[in-house]
Design a protein around this motif. Sequence first.
Motif, mmCIF file in Angstrom:
data_model
loop_
_atom_site.group_PDB
_atom_site.id
_atom_site.type_symbol
_atom_site.label_atom_id
_atom_site.label_comp_id
_atom_site.label_asym_id
_atom_site.label_seq_id
_atom_site.Cartn_x
_atom_site.Cartn_y
_atom_site.Cartn_z
ATOM 1 N N LEU A 108 0.828 -1.211 0.000
ATOM 2 C CA LEU A 108 0.000 0.000 0.000
ATOM 3 C C LEU A 108 0.861 1.259 0.000
ATOM 4 C CD1 LEU A 108 -2.622 -1.040 2.710
ATOM 5 C CD2 LEU A 108 -2.893 -1.133 0.226
ATOM 6 N N PRO A 109 0.379 2.334 -0.610
ATOM 7 C CA PRO A 109 1.101 3.607 -0.511
ATOM 8 C C PRO A 109 0.954 4.211 0.879
ATOM 9 C CG PRO A 109 -0.961 3.889 -1.713
ATOM 10 C CD PRO A 109 -0.802 2.416 -1.483
ATOM 11 N N ALA A 110 1.945 5.015 1.291
ATOM 12 C CA ALA A 110 1.875 5.689 2.581
ATOM 13 C C ALA A 110 0.654 6.604 2.620
ATOM 14 C CB ALA A 110 3.146 6.484 2.829
ATOM 15 N N GLY A 111 0.079 6.776 3.811
ATOM 16 C CA GLY A 111 -1.060 7.668 3.956
ATOM 17 C C GLY A 111 -1.979 7.237 5.073
ATOM 18 N N THR A 112 -3.131 7.903 5.163
ATOM 19 C CA THR A 112 -4.129 7.627 6.189
ATOM 20 C C THR A 112 -5.197 6.686 5.643
ATOM 21 O OG1 THR A 112 -3.786 9.792 7.216
ATOM 22 C CG2 THR A 112 -5.840 8.661 7.719
ATOM 23 N N TYR A 113 -5.571 5.691 6.440
ATOM 24 C CA TYR A 113 -6.600 4.731 6.070
ATOM 25 C C TYR A 113 -7.624 4.627 7.200
ATOM 26 C CZ TYR A 113 -3.363 3.286 2.391
ATOM 27 O OH TYR A 113 -2.536 3.277 1.305
ATOM 28 N N VAL A 114 -8.795 4.107 6.885
ATOM 29 C CA VAL A 114 -9.847 3.871 7.863
ATOM 30 C C VAL A 114 -10.161 2.386 7.879
ATOM 31 C CG1 VAL A 114 -12.254 4.279 8.485
ATOM 32 C CG2 VAL A 114 -10.862 6.164 7.623
ATOM 33 N N VAL A 115 -10.130 1.785 9.082
ATOM 34 C CA VAL A 115 -10.555 0.406 9.272
ATOM 35 C C VAL A 115 -11.990 0.439 9.757
ATOM 36 C CG1 VAL A 115 -10.152 -1.757 10.490
ATOM 37 C CG2 VAL A 115 -8.210 -0.306 9.847
ATOM 38 N N ARG A 116 -12.899 -0.111 8.980
ATOM 39 C CA ARG A 116 -14.326 -0.094 9.283
ATOM 40 C C ARG A 116 -14.783 -1.484 9.683
ATOM 41 N NH1 ARG A 116 -18.634 3.245 10.619
ATOM 42 N NH2 ARG A 116 -20.570 2.575 9.624
ATOM 43 N N VAL A 117 -15.372 -1.617 10.883
ATOM 44 C CA VAL A 117 -15.928 -2.875 11.373
ATOM 45 C C VAL A 117 -17.443 -2.769 11.277
ATOM 46 C CG1 VAL A 117 -16.068 -4.484 13.293
ATOM 47 C CG2 VAL A 117 -13.969 -3.171 12.926
ATOM 48 N N GLU A 118 -18.055 -3.578 10.415
ATOM 49 C CA GLU A 118 -19.486 -3.477 10.120
ATOM 50 C C GLU A 118 -20.183 -4.759 10.534
ATOM 51 O OE1 GLU A 118 -22.813 -1.380 8.244
ATOM 52 O OE2 GLU A 118 -20.743 -0.746 8.570
ATOM 53 N N GLY A 119 -21.087 -4.652 11.509
ATOM 54 C CA GLY A 119 -21.860 -5.807 11.939
ATOM 55 C C GLY A 119 -23.271 -5.768 11.402
ATOM 56 N N THR A 120 -24.103 -6.684 11.896
ATOM 57 C CA THR A 120 -25.480 -6.762 11.427
ATOM 58 C C THR A 120 -26.274 -5.525 11.801
ATOM 59 O OG1 THR A 120 -25.393 -9.166 11.682
ATOM 60 C CG2 THR A 120 -27.575 -8.153 11.489
ATOM 61 N N ALA A 121 -26.030 -4.974 13.023
ATOM 62 C CA ALA A 121 -26.861 -3.873 13.513
ATOM 63 C C ALA A 121 -26.072 -2.639 13.923
ATOM 64 C CB ALA A 121 -27.678 -4.362 14.707
ATOM 65 N N ALA A 122 -24.752 -2.668 13.858
ATOM 66 C CA ALA A 122 -23.952 -1.529 14.291
ATOM 67 C C ALA A 122 -22.604 -1.566 13.600
ATOM 68 C CB ALA A 122 -23.774 -1.537 15.811
ATOM 69 N N ALA A 123 -21.880 -0.448 13.706
ATOM 70 C CA ALA A 123 -20.579 -0.357 13.053
ATOM 71 C C ALA A 123 -19.665 0.534 13.863
ATOM 72 C CB ALA A 123 -20.742 0.182 11.630
#
Length: 452
Positions: free
Chosen positions: A428-443
Motif C-alpha cells: 500500500l502507498p503511505a497515507g491515512t486509512y480507515v478500518v471499518r468494522v461493520e456488523g449486522t446492527a452496528a458499526a
Amino acid sequence: MRLLLLAGLAVALFAPSARAQSLATNLNPVTNGSAPTGHIAWPAAAPVWEFDFYRPANTTLPDGTGLEVRNVTYLGRKVFDRASVPILNVEYDAGGCGCYRDWQDSESPYLATAAAGGSSTSYYRDAVAGSVITNCERSTTGPVGDSGTFTGVAVEDYGTELVLTGHARAGWYRYRVKWHFYTDGRIWPEYSFASAPNSCTSRPRRHHAYWRFDFDLEDTPSNDIITERSSAGVVTTLDIETSRTWTRDPRMTWAVTDATTAAGFSIEPSPADLLLPVDAFSKVDVIAVRYKANEIYDGITFGNGCAIQHEPWLNGETVNDADNVFWYRSSSARTTGTCELRGPTLRAFGYRPVAGEGTPTEALPAIEVQAAVPNPFTPQTSVRFRVAASQDVRVVLYDALGRSVRTLFEGPVEAGVFETVEIAGGSLPAGTYVVRVEGTAAAGSTRIVLAR
C-alpha cells in the motif's frame, strides 16, 4: 483470537469524504488567549458536539497548552469546561542531553489540503480528510524536516469522526496534538512526539504529556463523582484527592459521573500509554484533584525545572460530589525516532437522545473498535474489536478518499470476545486509512497511518 487477513476488494460500506461546508465559526486570529480561535458545531445538520478551540499559539499559560478545547458539549449537555496539555517535559538517558520543560505555543508548519468550499486562513483550515501530513506521517524511522506551509488548526471530517490537528514546536522537537470526536460519544485526545534532525534527537529519551480534563458535567460541576474500576471489576468511589500509577493495576479504568443524572465519561488508558511505566522523573500516571483556579499547571516553566510538581495539589480535599479535575499522563520512549500515537479513550455513558440533538450513546457499545497498535506503522499493524452480541461481521480497509482497498475479515464473531485483525501495509502507498468494522446492527471504525 487472531483473524487472518483476506485479500480482495469489498463493496463500499463506509466512504469518508471531503466536506465542502465550513465547520468553524467565529474565527479569530488572536494569539493572546483573549478569545477562542473558533467554534465548532458538528455535524452541521444536527450537532452532536459543540466546543470552542484554541490553536497552540493562542494561550494564556506561559508555555502554552497545545491544541485546547473549552466549553465542550455532547448532545447539548456540558462535558468539559477546559481540556488541554498544560505540562510537557522530556528527560534523556544518563550522558545524554539533560531534561527540559517544553513549550507548545510556537507552531510548526505542516501539510493540509484545503477542502473545496471550506474555510482556509493562515490559522484555520477545513481540510480534505486524510490530507494532513506532519512529521509523524512522514517517517517512523527517524527525525525529519518540516513540510508544508500551514500553521494553525486543521479540521478533517470523516463522517462519523471529526479530527482537529495542532502542530507545535519546541527547539528540535515537534509535538502533534489531535482531538478526535465521534458521533457515538467517544473522544480520543491524541498526543504524538516527533523531532527534526539534531545531535540530541538520535539519543534515547522519554517524553511525557500530562492531559488536564476539567469536567463540568451537565454544567453543574459541584456534584461530580470519580470512580475507578479494577481489572477484577471492583468499582471504588474516590473520596479524597488521589494519584495513581499503572504499576498498581495496568487494567484500571476511571469514570467521572454527574451525581444527579448518572451521565458521564469513562477514561480508558490506551495500550500504547501503558508501554512506559512511571519512573522517578514522570512520577505519576493519573491524578484526581479538587478544582482550583491556580492549579491549571504546576508553575514550572521552561528553564525553571523539568519534572512535574503535582505534590502540593494533594492535600486531602474531597473529590466525592465535588468540582474535580482529572489528570492523565501520555508518554513515549524515543530511541529510533518512532512517532507513535498516545492518549486515552473517553467514552460517554448514561446519555439518552433528545429531539434534534443527534445520535445517543450507550454505556456498552454494540461494537467496540480499539486504536491500532502500532500507529503510525511500517510495515504491519493490528486492530482489536469485539461485539456485544454474536453476529456476522465484515472488516474493510478504506483509503482517505473513501475507496475500499481490501476486505480484512468476513464471517461470524462471538459476543464479548476481542478479535484481532492484522493489516499488512507492504503493497500500500503511505497515507491515512480507515478500518471499518461493520456488523449486522452496528458499526465502528478507527484510523491508521502507514508511513515509509
